[in-house]
Design an enzyme around this catalytic site. Structure first.
Site, PDB file in Angstrom:
ATOM      1  N   ASP A 126       0.860  -1.186   0.000  1.00 18.65           N
ATOM      2  CA  ASP A 126       0.000   0.000   0.000  1.00 18.65           C
ATOM      3  C   ASP A 126       0.899   1.240   0.000  1.00 18.65           C
ATOM      4  O   ASP A 126       2.049   1.152  -0.427  1.00 18.65           O
ATOM      5  CB  ASP A 126      -0.968  -0.051   1.193  1.00 18.65           C
ATOM      6  CG  ASP A 126      -2.259   0.711   0.899  1.00 18.65           C
ATOM      7  OD1 ASP A 126      -2.167   1.889   0.530  1.00 18.65           O
ATOM      8  OD2 ASP A 126      -3.354   0.140   1.028  1.00 18.65           O
ATOM      9  N   HIS A 149       1.993   1.454  -3.220  1.00 20.79           N
ATOM     10  CA  HIS A 149       1.268   2.519  -3.920  1.00 20.79           C
ATOM     11  C   HIS A 149       2.026   3.837  -3.978  1.00 20.79           C
ATOM     12  O   HIS A 149       1.445   4.875  -4.246  1.00 20.79           O
ATOM     13  CB  HIS A 149      -0.103   2.747  -3.260  1.00 20.79           C
ATOM     14  CG  HIS A 149      -1.009   1.560  -3.355  1.00 20.79           C
ATOM     15  ND1 HIS A 149      -2.241   1.507  -2.742  1.00 20.79           N
ATOM     16  CD2 HIS A 149      -0.869   0.367  -3.988  1.00 20.79           C
ATOM     17  CE1 HIS A 149      -2.815   0.337  -2.998  1.00 20.79           C
ATOM     18  NE2 HIS A 149      -1.996  -0.371  -3.742  1.00 20.79           N
TER      19      HIS A 149
END
Ligand SMILES: *[C@@H]1O[C@H](CO)[C@@H](O)[C@H](O)[C@H]1NC(C)=O
Ligand SMILES: *[C@@H]1O[C@H](CO)[C@@H](O)[C@H](O)[C@H]1NC(C)=O
Ligand SMILES: *[C@@H]1O[C@H](CO)[C@@H](O)[C@H](O)[C@H]1NC(C)=O
Ligand SMILES: *[C@@H]1O[C@H](CO)[C@@H](O)[C@H](O)[C@H]1NC(C)=O
Ligand SMILES: *[C@@H]1O[C@H](CO)[C@@H](O)[C@H](O)[C@H]1NC(C)=O
Length: 391
Positions: A216, A239
């Protein structure tokens, strides 16, 4: 001069943990360290003894070659000593799965609260064994944060490794003057909502020389973050490094003075990102992304002011205003064709956006595309970006 020498000597002794009688070894407080027995109580006893004892610097020792199982715990300050050190050399593990937690609804596993002068240092590992929280997919709001730091002043985190957190690995909330270096955060690329470091309502936070690959956001810079510097982070899988998301449910959010410098992104979904929800208020300003190296990033440079998690975009009446953002020296490869996507609010527009020395090619060899909506700014040495700006 002599005073300075003594202070330096004391710091050195503190660093190697030799200050006589000032070491609180959890084993001496009854911890078993067998990885099966619940050692929470022994940790709390050792912490209370250390924290309640004034005078010289203190060390809570979590020794090597042992594995300590902990239930959710709060290490509460303030401590009497102005410097407290937690040396993690061994391994700390969470209960084997969600059902074995005494109270996962506390939403925090290891919580350091209201401590001044806390240093966490060591070669040890903290393992949240979070997979039972990832599947069956439990909403992120019901899962605990691995290491939560709240209202800590002069905090340092050095050297440790954190793996498989149920939710995010580290929260920095309402803290001042934080230095994080040489840490490693690891979780599988498909583990949900396992951000590396989330910062909120905190100032003067430096994160450097660390490796974050958690599936993430490597770092998410949220509301109330001021003077944040992120340097030499190796990010991926995940991410990317993100300001936001800001302004959820019409909230007022402020973020200012953020520098992300000399970071590498390896196969991340995003590179340099700012995301805000529609209809928020406040601002995000004075932000620099500089010296970024990308390897097969999906969205290298992205501002998204229409960030909606579960598809409910209302009519846009306000927005978190984005201004003075520089993207400079950003090079490497993109998995997507769109190397720059700046999708700004039609209410506030993005202002004073600078794109310079952008050199990104696509993996499939296609012409890189740039898409900008409602952006005022300028570019130099990035010919494909001309035409991006409204004025
Ligand atoms: C830990 O174990 C290693 C290998 O068994 C050994 O070399 C080392 O001395 C041990 N360290 C401590 C602090 O017991
Ligand atoms: C945002 O952060 C500011 C500064 O810390 C704080 O005063 C405010 O309450 C926060 N807003 C929300 C919605 O949490
Ligand atoms: C990117 O990560 C892969 C593993 O996922 C690794 O093999 C590769 O060497 C890394 N590339 C760079 C440039 O760090
Ligand atoms: C824009 O941001 C940079 C760096 O973050 C800062 O040095 C500069 O003063 C800001 N400019 C304005 C006009 O605030
Ligand atoms: C553009 O890049 C070239 C070579 O990388 C450099 O010599 C030149 O000074 C740059 N121009 C600007 C306006 O930054």
């Amino acid at each position: 001069m002599e005073i300075i020498l003594r202070a330096v000597l004391l710091l050195i002794l503190l660093y190697i943990g030799l200050v006589n009688g000032q070491i609180y070894d959890v084993l001496e407080f009854g911890a078993k360290g067998d990885g099966i027995t619940d050692d929470s109580e022994a940790f709390m006893e050792a912490w209370k003894a250390m924290c309640g004892c004034d005078g010289t610097p203190k060390t809570l020792l979590i020794p090597s070659n042992s594995t300590f199982l902990l239930q959710p715990l709060v290490f509460q300050g303030p401590c009497k000593s102005p410097f407290v050190l937690v040396r993690i050399n061994g391994e700390i593990v969470a209960p084997i799965n969600k059902d074995a937690w005494s109270n996962y609804k506390s939403l925090r596993w290891i919580h350091f609260k209201e401590i001044t002068g806390l240093t966490i240092i060591g070669s040890g590992t903290i393992n949240g064994r979070g997979s039972s929280f990832w599947k069956p997919k439990l909403s992120a709001s019901k899962r605990p944060t691995q290491l939560h730091f709240q209202k800590c002043i002069n905090l340092m985190i050095i050297g440790i490794t954190s793996v498989n957190s149920p939710k995010n690995h580290i929260s920095i909330n309402q803290c001042e003057n934080v230095n994080i270096k040489r840490i490693k955060l690891v979780a599988p690329h498909d583990s949900p909502n396992t951000d590396g470091i989330d910062i909120s309502r905190s100032s003067d936070v430096n994160i450097f020389d660390s490796k974050i690959g958690t599936g993430d956001d490597c770092v998410a810079i949220n509301n109330g973050s001021v003077n944040i510097k992120i340097t030499r982070i190796n990010c991926g899988p995940g991410h990317g490094i993100s300001v936001g998301s800001l302004g959820r449910d019409g909230e007022e959010s402020v973020v200012e003075n953020v520098q992300v410098i000399d970071c590498t992104f390896n196969r991340t979904d995003n590179g340099a990102r700012i995301k805000t929800w529609p209809n928020g208020k406040g601002y995000a300003k004075n932000i620099v992304f500089k010296g970024i190296k990308l390897t097969e990033t999906q969205n290298p440079i992205i501002i998204n002011q229409k960030y909606v998690d579960k598809g409910r975009l209302d009519v846009e009446e306000s927005a978190v205003a984005i201004s003075n953002v520089t993207f400079t020296d950003i090079c490497g490869t993109s998995r997507g064709d769109e190397i720059v996507k700046l999708d700004c609010s039609e209410v506030t527009y993005c202002k004073d956006i600078v794109l310079e020395h952008i050199d990104i090619s696509t993996v499939d060899g296609k012409k890189p595309l740039v898409e900008c909506t409602n952006v005022y700014g300028k570019s130099s040495n990035a010919s494909e970006i001309e035409g991006c700006f409204t004025g």
